[in-house]
Motif scaffolding. Structure first.
Motif, short mmCIF file in Angstrom:
data_model
loop_
_atom_site.label_atom_id
_atom_site.label_comp_id
_atom_site.label_asym_id
_atom_site.label_seq_id
_atom_site.Cartn_x
_atom_site.Cartn_y
_atom_site.Cartn_z
N VAL A 20 -124.58 -54.53 57.29
CA VAL A 20 -125.96 -54.18 57.55
C VAL A 20 -126.28 -54.41 59.02
CG1 VAL A 20 -126.80 -56.49 56.88
CG2 VAL A 20 -128.36 -54.51 56.83
N LYS A 21 -127.07 -53.50 59.60
CA LYS A 21 -127.48 -53.59 61.00
C LYS A 21 -129.01 -53.54 61.06
CE LYS A 21 -125.43 -49.73 62.03
NZ LYS A 21 -125.01 -49.40 60.65
N LYS A 22 -129.55 -54.06 62.13
CA LYS A 22 -131.01 -54.03 62.29
C LYS A 22 -131.52 -52.60 62.27
CE LYS A 22 -133.01 -56.72 65.29
NZ LYS A 22 -133.32 -57.47 66.55
N SER A 23 -130.71 -51.66 62.78
CA SER A 23 -131.13 -50.26 62.83
C SER A 23 -131.20 -49.61 61.45
CB SER A 23 -130.18 -49.46 63.71
OG SER A 23 -128.85 -49.52 63.23
N ASP A 24 -130.66 -50.28 60.42
CA ASP A 24 -130.78 -49.77 59.06
C ASP A 24 -132.20 -49.96 58.51
OD1 ASP A 24 -128.08 -48.97 58.79
OD2 ASP A 24 -127.49 -51.04 58.42
N MET A 25 -132.97 -50.76 59.22
CA MET A 25 -134.35 -51.05 58.82
C MET A 25 -135.29 -50.75 59.97
SD MET A 25 -133.48 -54.78 57.14
CE MET A 25 -132.07 -55.04 58.23
N SER A 26 -136.54 -50.56 59.66
CA SER A 26 -137.54 -50.40 60.72
C SER A 26 -138.86 -50.97 60.24
CB SER A 26 -137.69 -48.93 61.11
OG SER A 26 -138.11 -48.15 60.01
N LEU A 27 -139.73 -51.26 61.20
CA LEU A 27 -141.05 -51.80 60.90
C LEU A 27 -142.05 -50.66 60.90
CD1 LEU A 27 -141.98 -54.78 60.44
CD2 LEU A 27 -142.96 -54.67 62.73
N ARG A 28 -142.82 -50.57 59.83
CA ARG A 28 -143.81 -49.51 59.68
C ARG A 28 -145.16 -50.13 59.35
NH1 ARG A 28 -142.65 -45.55 54.84
NH2 ARG A 28 -143.54 -47.26 53.62
N THR A 29 -146.21 -49.51 59.83
CA THR A 29 -147.56 -49.99 59.50
C THR A 29 -148.27 -48.95 58.65
OG1 THR A 29 -147.71 -51.23 61.58
CG2 THR A 29 -149.76 -50.76 60.42
N SER A 30 -148.70 -49.37 57.47
CA SER A 30 -149.45 -48.50 56.56
C SER A 30 -150.85 -49.09 56.37
CB SER A 30 -148.72 -48.37 55.22
OG SER A 30 -148.68 -49.63 54.57
N LYS A 31 -151.61 -48.53 55.47
CA LYS A 31 -152.94 -49.04 55.15
C LYS A 31 -152.97 -49.48 53.69
CE LYS A 31 -155.04 -48.05 59.09
NZ LYS A 31 -155.67 -49.09 59.95
N PHE A 56 -127.96 -61.00 47.93
CA PHE A 56 -128.03 -59.89 46.98
C PHE A 56 -128.81 -58.70 47.53
CE2 PHE A 56 -132.15 -61.76 45.99
CZ PHE A 56 -132.93 -60.64 45.71
N ILE A 57 -129.64 -58.93 48.54
CA ILE A 57 -130.42 -57.83 49.11
C ILE A 57 -129.52 -56.74 49.66
CG2 ILE A 57 -132.02 -57.22 50.99
CD1 ILE A 57 -133.40 -59.92 50.55
N LEU A 58 -128.36 -57.14 50.21
CA LEU A 58 -127.42 -56.15 50.75
C LEU A 58 -126.95 -55.19 49.66
CD1 LEU A 58 -125.69 -54.92 52.95
CD2 LEU A 58 -124.01 -56.74 52.60
N SER A 59 -126.74 -55.70 48.45
CA SER A 59 -126.31 -54.82 47.35
C SER A 59 -127.32 -53.71 47.11
CB SER A 59 -126.13 -55.64 46.06
OG SER A 59 -125.11 -56.60 46.21
N ARG A 60 -128.60 -54.03 47.20
CA ARG A 60 -129.64 -53.05 46.95
C ARG A 60 -129.83 -52.08 48.12
NH1 ARG A 60 -134.96 -54.97 44.18
NH2 ARG A 60 -134.83 -52.78 43.61
N MET A 61 -129.27 -52.42 49.27
CA MET A 61 -129.35 -51.54 50.44
C MET A 61 -128.23 -50.50 50.44
SD MET A 61 -130.33 -54.39 53.32
CE MET A 61 -131.05 -53.29 54.54
N LYS A 62 -127.36 -50.56 49.44
CA LYS A 62 -126.27 -49.60 49.31
C LYS A 62 -126.60 -48.58 48.23
CE LYS A 62 -122.69 -52.80 50.87
NZ LYS A 62 -121.35 -53.38 50.60
N LYS A 63 -126.04 -47.40 48.36
CA LYS A 63 -126.22 -46.36 47.35
C LYS A 63 -125.13 -46.52 46.31
CE LYS A 63 -128.21 -42.67 45.65
NZ LYS A 63 -129.56 -42.77 45.05
N SER A 260 -119.44 -56.70 52.26
CA SER A 260 -119.40 -55.72 53.33
C SER A 260 -118.08 -54.97 53.42
CB SER A 260 -119.70 -56.41 54.68
OG SER A 260 -121.00 -56.95 54.68
N LEU A 261 -117.18 -55.18 52.46
CA LEU A 261 -115.87 -54.53 52.49
C LEU A 261 -115.93 -53.20 51.75
CD1 LEU A 261 -113.47 -57.53 51.70
CD2 LEU A 261 -114.24 -56.70 53.94
#
Length: 344
Positions: A20-31, A56-63, A260-261
């Protein structure tokens, strides 16, 4: 309608293949409206205070198809364990102003449509952030895996991998309260010193400095291992199986070395499980939350009497969440990785 305010969220940009890399996520502002919308009977609206970084969060970031847990949805907030304050409620068992812990979104405010999966914070004398760790899922994991599955006896030998993490630091201390000899491994000198000097492990070693895990374990367990609490899997698990005592127990909690393998490592010495009559069992903490009152009855006095200690690695602000999660998989954190979204 309630007041509408901005809501910063950490969203998933793309599915992760390996690391996982920081670029896999981004900060968004909603209402978001600070009132439960019509048609959401039984829901609660919360302000998130603390978020928990867990492997376990990494597992959910995978398809992944047919996985034990559903993948996150792209362009939507990721989620995990957290501590939150209820701002509005349409559920009879949850009241405005109460604090809860459990699954929530990685965002400043969350509408939780099924709060029955949450726990109320029962003891407000202890830091609320503890409910992301020692008094939450990691604490329950350590308790269930060690006491319910490993059934420790006084004088037994215990090995804990990833021992300075949220779960490992507690397993080692629980083992000491049970009268066991405990060795832990971690990935830096700082963490090894922490295990021996703060958490009371009998011995500890830096696995990154060991060329031969098998030889390292023989050095620390010349007569073998009775209990192994496994957080890493892979080559370390294989080495442990060469060093088990008769009727040993292995609690398979996590396999962070494998997440990550592209191709997970195999274990080639399972014959040891037969020869040594080893009981090796995997578990999900979520199957055992009925034991939470029993766990709290044991652990809260230990904390208040300072018989066990707990270390947190605090990241300030939801903007720091992506970096904190990435750091978890490189071993950058020392202790439980927590993100402070807001202090109550």
């Amino acid at each position: 309608m309630g007041e509408e305010i901005s809501n910063k969220q950490v969203v998933l940009n793309n599915y992760v293949e390996t690391y996982v890399k920081k670029s896999d996520m981004s900060l968004r502002t909603s209402k978001i409206q600070l009132k439960i919308p019509s048609g959401c009977d039984g829901a609660i609206l919360v302000k998130n205070l603390y978020l928990s970084c867990d492997p376990f969060i990494l597992s959910r970031m995978k398809k992944l198809e047919g996985h034990y847990i559903a993948s996150f949805t792209l362009d939507s907030p990721i989620s995990g364990f957290g501590v939150s304050k209820i701002l509005d409620s349409s559920h009879p068992n949850f009241k405005t102003g109460e604090l809860v812990w459990g699954f929530t979104g990685w965002e400043e405010y969350s509408l939780i449509k099924d709060p029955n999966i949450l726990f109320k914070v029962p003891d407000k004398d202890l830091p609320f952030s503890y409910y992301t760790g020692i008094l939450g899922m990691p604490g329950m994991t350590a308790y269930v895996g060690f006491f319910e599955f490993c059934s420790p006896k006084k004088g037994e030998t215990v090995y804990v991998s990833a021992a300075s993490g949220a779960v490992g630091q507690l397993v080692g201390q629980f083992a000491k309260t049970a009268g066991c000899y405990v060795v832990g491994s971690a990935g830096s000198k700082e963490k090894v010193d922490l295990l021996k000097n703060k958490f009371g492990f009998d011995e500890a070693f830096n696995y990154k400095e060991e060329q031969d895990y098998n030889a390292a374990l023989k050095r620390y367990f010349p007569d073998g291992i009775d209990i192994y609490f496994d957080n890493v899997g892979g080559k370390m698990l294989e080495a442990v199986l060469n060093n088990m005592r008769l009727n040993a127990r292995v609690a398979l909690c996590g396999m962070i070395s494998q997440y990550s393998l592209e191709q997970p490592e195999g274990i080639y010495n399972l014959l040891n499980v037969i020869i040594k009559r080893v009981r090796m069992e995997g578990f999900f903490t979520s199957d055992h939350y009925h034991l939470y009152p029993k766990f709290m009855e044991m652990v809260v006095p230990l904390i208040k009497e300072e018989k066990i200690t707990y270390v947190e690695d605090i990241a300030e602000g939801i903007e720091s969440a992506p970096g904190a999660l990435v750091g978890l998989f490189s071993g950058r954190n020392v202790g439980k990785q927590v993100v402070v979204v807001a202090r109550e």
